[in-house]
Design a protein around this motif. Sequence first.
Motif, short mmCIF file in Angstrom:
data_model
loop_
_atom_site.label_atom_id
_atom_site.label_comp_id
_atom_site.label_asym_id
_atom_site.label_seq_id
_atom_site.Cartn_x
_atom_site.Cartn_y
_atom_site.Cartn_z
N GLY A 141 0.79 -1.21 0.00
CA GLY A 141 0.00 0.00 0.00
C GLY A 141 0.83 1.27 0.00
N SER A 158 -8.81 0.92 2.54
CA SER A 158 -7.99 1.78 3.40
C SER A 158 -7.63 1.06 4.69
CB SER A 158 -8.75 3.07 3.72
OG SER A 158 -9.97 2.78 4.38
N ARG A 194 5.54 4.06 -0.39
CA ARG A 194 4.98 2.73 -0.63
C ARG A 194 5.64 1.74 0.31
NH1 ARG A 194 5.25 -0.69 -6.34
NH2 ARG A 194 4.29 -2.60 -5.55
N TRP A 232 2.62 9.10 6.07
CA TRP A 232 3.22 8.89 7.38
C TRP A 232 2.88 10.08 8.27
CZ3 TRP A 232 4.37 4.78 9.78
CH2 TRP A 232 5.12 4.83 10.96
N VAL A 289 1.22 4.86 1.89
CA VAL A 289 0.88 5.41 3.20
C VAL A 289 1.27 6.87 3.28
CG1 VAL A 289 1.11 3.17 4.36
CG2 VAL A 289 3.08 4.73 4.27
N GLY A 316 -3.24 4.47 5.29
CA GLY A 316 -2.79 3.66 4.16
C GLY A 316 -3.87 3.42 3.13
#
Length: 436
Positions: A319, A397, A375, A323, A321, A412
């Motif tokens: 996935g 998600s 990723r 952060w 993300v 994510g």
Amino acid sequence: MSTLLRIATAGSVDDGKSTLVGRLLYDSKSVLTDQLEAVERVSQAKGLGHVDLALLTDGLRAEREQGITIDVAYRYFATARRTFILADCPGHVQYTRNTVTGSSTADALVLLVDARKGAQEQTRRHLAVGQLLRVPHIVVAVNKIDLVGYSKERYDQVAAQLAAIAEELGATVSVLPVSALVGDNIVERSSRMEWYEGPPLLELLENLPLHPHADADFRFPVQLTIRPQEAALDPAHVEYRGHAGQVASGVVRVGDPVVVLPSGRRTTVVGIDTADGELAEAFAPQSVTLRLADEIDVTRGELIAGAERAPVPTQDLDGMVAWLSESPLRVGQKVLVKHTTRTTQAVVRDIDGRLDLDTLRPHAAETLELNDLGRVRLRLAAPIMAEPYATSRQTGSFLLIDPQSGTNLAAGMIRGDQAFSDNAAVPVPDIPDWSI
């Protein structure tokens, strides 16, 4: 009956997001008298020659003192045609995580750009976030058009910049010129821009189509299995067993064949219950209790799906993300993955790179820092029913959570190569390697 539209605002610092929201609230007559009086007093105390409508949304003391937005401010207003929930997101780069939060459930993203400055780094960042989060509609308001003399030439230059960035991201955007401070093209068409032939912002938002759930596959994450205690204590009591939750997508009807995942047990829906009585069918986002024909052991975190096209449980997750933590993400780190109502342990197997928002290209990275988009590949301790985010924002998600503190680490979005159990189903479109 009016429909509900969820809106998020975004943009660079001082592009006028809070003023735009305040103008929408004020011009749509959604401001209480005491609220307006309080804003007028604060505006006078600050020595302003006008009412600062941004104060209607800048609710934190730090925001009012600094004149910036820090937290996501949610506001509600309605017109005769539609009800709105609006998330006013901050523009500073250190609060990009708040923009992710506000945009994650939005039906439309209203992105502001200062007509004098044009597209900035945060413009690219927020467009990238909107596209990654698959916000159905992205509207770009070229604000402060009054400060460039309502120039069509300048508007066309900025609109061309935005079109180029959107094309790089594969996004579709609607662009219009506005002045949030003066009110041009917010609720009423502006007489100062006869060259603009489109609708004002509020009219555009009132007419945005909502994506119906009727054609989506049925997905029902189970929150709770209901079995009244009386059934266990009194043998004569009629036993009831139902599975409560919210329909994430699609429609379910009494008599429909379904499958319970990850076990794969098949059964039939024999009843749909609510607090107001039984239903013949339920659809997203209704909260209901399903009764099944067979006594299957179903617990929180499992998924009831349509039997014809169901996701394949997997323990490997790929996935993108965003952060959100000040502590960096590293390979080998242990996290919790929350997907719908299911939470399981996981370990970070790989970080495939970080998105450079200047070039919109991936760069190799060993860690992800605060506000990075990257990723990742995860190995899960227990299977989840993953689906591509491009197919379903609800079941595509996930969250990464710190197992010690319980704080959210990342939002994510599952990439588009997760499989389905029905090979004859319509495939997910071929998507470039770094897109979801």
